[in-house]
Motif scaffolding. Sequence first.
Motif, PDB file in Angstrom:
ATOM      1  N   UNK A   3      95.695  21.957  97.227  1.00  0.00           N
ATOM      2  CA  UNK A   3      94.493  21.392  96.563  1.00  0.00           C
ATOM      3  C   UNK A   3      95.324  20.549  95.241  1.00  0.00           C
ATOM      4  N   UNK A  41      95.231  16.307  95.040  1.00  0.00           N
ATOM      5  CA  UNK A  41      94.533  15.575  93.988  1.00  0.00           C
ATOM      6  C   UNK A  41      95.521  15.055  93.250  1.00  0.00           C
ATOM      7  N   UNK A  93      96.702  11.814  94.740  1.00  0.00           N
ATOM      8  CA  UNK A  93      95.715  10.992  94.651  1.00  0.00           C
ATOM      9  C   UNK A  93      95.790   9.866  93.296  1.00  0.00           C
ATOM     10  N   UNK A  94      96.281  10.592  92.274  1.00  0.00           N
ATOM     11  CA  UNK A  94      96.230  10.072  90.932  1.00  0.00           C
ATOM     12  C   UNK A  94      97.494   8.862  90.954  1.00  0.00           C
ATOM     13  N   UNK A 111      86.801  22.314 101.262  1.00  0.00           N
ATOM     14  CA  UNK A 111      87.175  21.338 100.517  1.00  0.00           C
ATOM     15  C   UNK A 111      88.594  20.717 100.839  1.00  0.00           C
TER      16      UNK A 111
END
Lengths: 319, 211
Positions: free
Chosen positions: B99, B103, B106-107, B195
Amino acid sequence: MKRYRWLILFLIIISSVSFLPITGYTETSSPQHESIQSAEPPPASDASEADDMEEVKGKEDKEEEEPPGEDPTSQEEGSVKKEEQDKKEEGATDEDEEDEEYLEEEEMETIADPLKPFNQLMFAFNDKLYFYLLKPVAQAYEAVLPEPVRVSVRNFISNITTPVRLLNCILQGKVEKAGTEYARFMVNTIAGGLGFFDVAKKYHNLEKHDEDFGQTLGFYGLKEGFYIVWPFFGPSNIRDTLGLIGDFFSDPFVYVNPTTDLRITNINSDIHSGINATYRVNETSLTLGTYEEFKESSIDPYVSMRSAYFEMRRKKIKE
Amino acid sequence: MRKRNIYCVAMMLTLLLVLPYSVWASAPKEQVREKADKVLKILNDPALKDNKEKRRDMVTTIVEEMIDWQEVGRRALAIHWRKRTPEERKEFIALFRDLLKRTYSDKLDLYAGESIIYDSEKIEGTRAVVKTRMINKKKGEEATVEYRLIQKGDQWLGYDLVIEGISAVNNYRVQFNEVITNSSYENLIKKMKNREFRIREGSKDSKGSKK
């Protein structure tokens, strides 16, 4: 051999000194940053990444030259602390140690949220507002205006709202910060083309200090109260809601009135809300993608936002 | 006689040059800087700018090896960690790791030429905090980024990242706690798995559907 005895001794001393700042308990904060930055020639506005890197490296070199002023004492502190810790580790089992730490962490997270159903509804409303209104508008705005222009808009609005920050710096007795805010306002208004360019930061290294009325109330010990999510305004709490009201009255845009009648009953908030809306769209256009990333990264965005909001505000009040 | 003396001095000088260097390598600030420099180099590489997938992979491999995942998982679950069996802990760490990886990588796409200033480091026993600032010159923005590290052998491994006073691990701990206390640990795992599936299957889709 005799000839070099002193040299060797000297080298040994130097080498042992160079170990000091690294061992034990050390805090190498660098208040010299400001002087370093102002000593350097101000970079051109289109400074490339390479320039940035070089600048950072230059600073690093200078940092390392710091004389190890209080290090002998701090080293002692460090060793004492280490000993204490060793003792603790010997005495307590792993589990106990873990428990202690958890308790500490658990205490940190006490956020009252009695209005949760309402807040969740408002959170959903603001979420929709972002995706269906704010974001498309900001995207169109972004397409029309290049980034430097949008940064200038931000600078201009931020310059005019200086009284909000200045007042709260003064209210909290932060004289130095108040002075910086005042100097920033003067420099940016005169030399920065009415505040469209943040020359105070760029050439004089005067940093903005985000102080608001909510922080002032916190500074004097008012409790934060429970969590509230306002439509349009977003996450807040009791204290910061009072703060928002205080900030409203110290915002010069509120008093911009075509009739030039400055009585409080005559406040015309049309211009104020217009400026606010512009500011919001402008900010959104400069931070597009951030909210999406935030949502992507969380298991429960509502809880994540609530926790982040309180943590952020607590940090700001401490500063 | 003279030659030997010069040899002596030369030895001292080399010792002087080499020794502090090896000690520096174990200082947390230097370790963070070393890794961050590598990451920035990749992000600033114009050749990789169009190949975002490759760029992400390169950065994540660097970042992954400087994180103590066990510590991250333990802190994120907090009081619920003790009730978990070793297998459950392992599974949780793997899911959480995925996870975070997704995330945070992606940043990376939001990177816009920011540079880093290293402010201070504070060491207390086996813990260290390295304070830095991310500077975006063009926008005139600045964000404080704090790395929290734990000493493992001669290495400092990260266990938390505090951006503008918001601790990533704290934030996840509150979220996990909320899910677990409102439903169950099993539900949390289910959520994390779902998710992961969602992100993996339709990263483009999930973004598109939000408009």
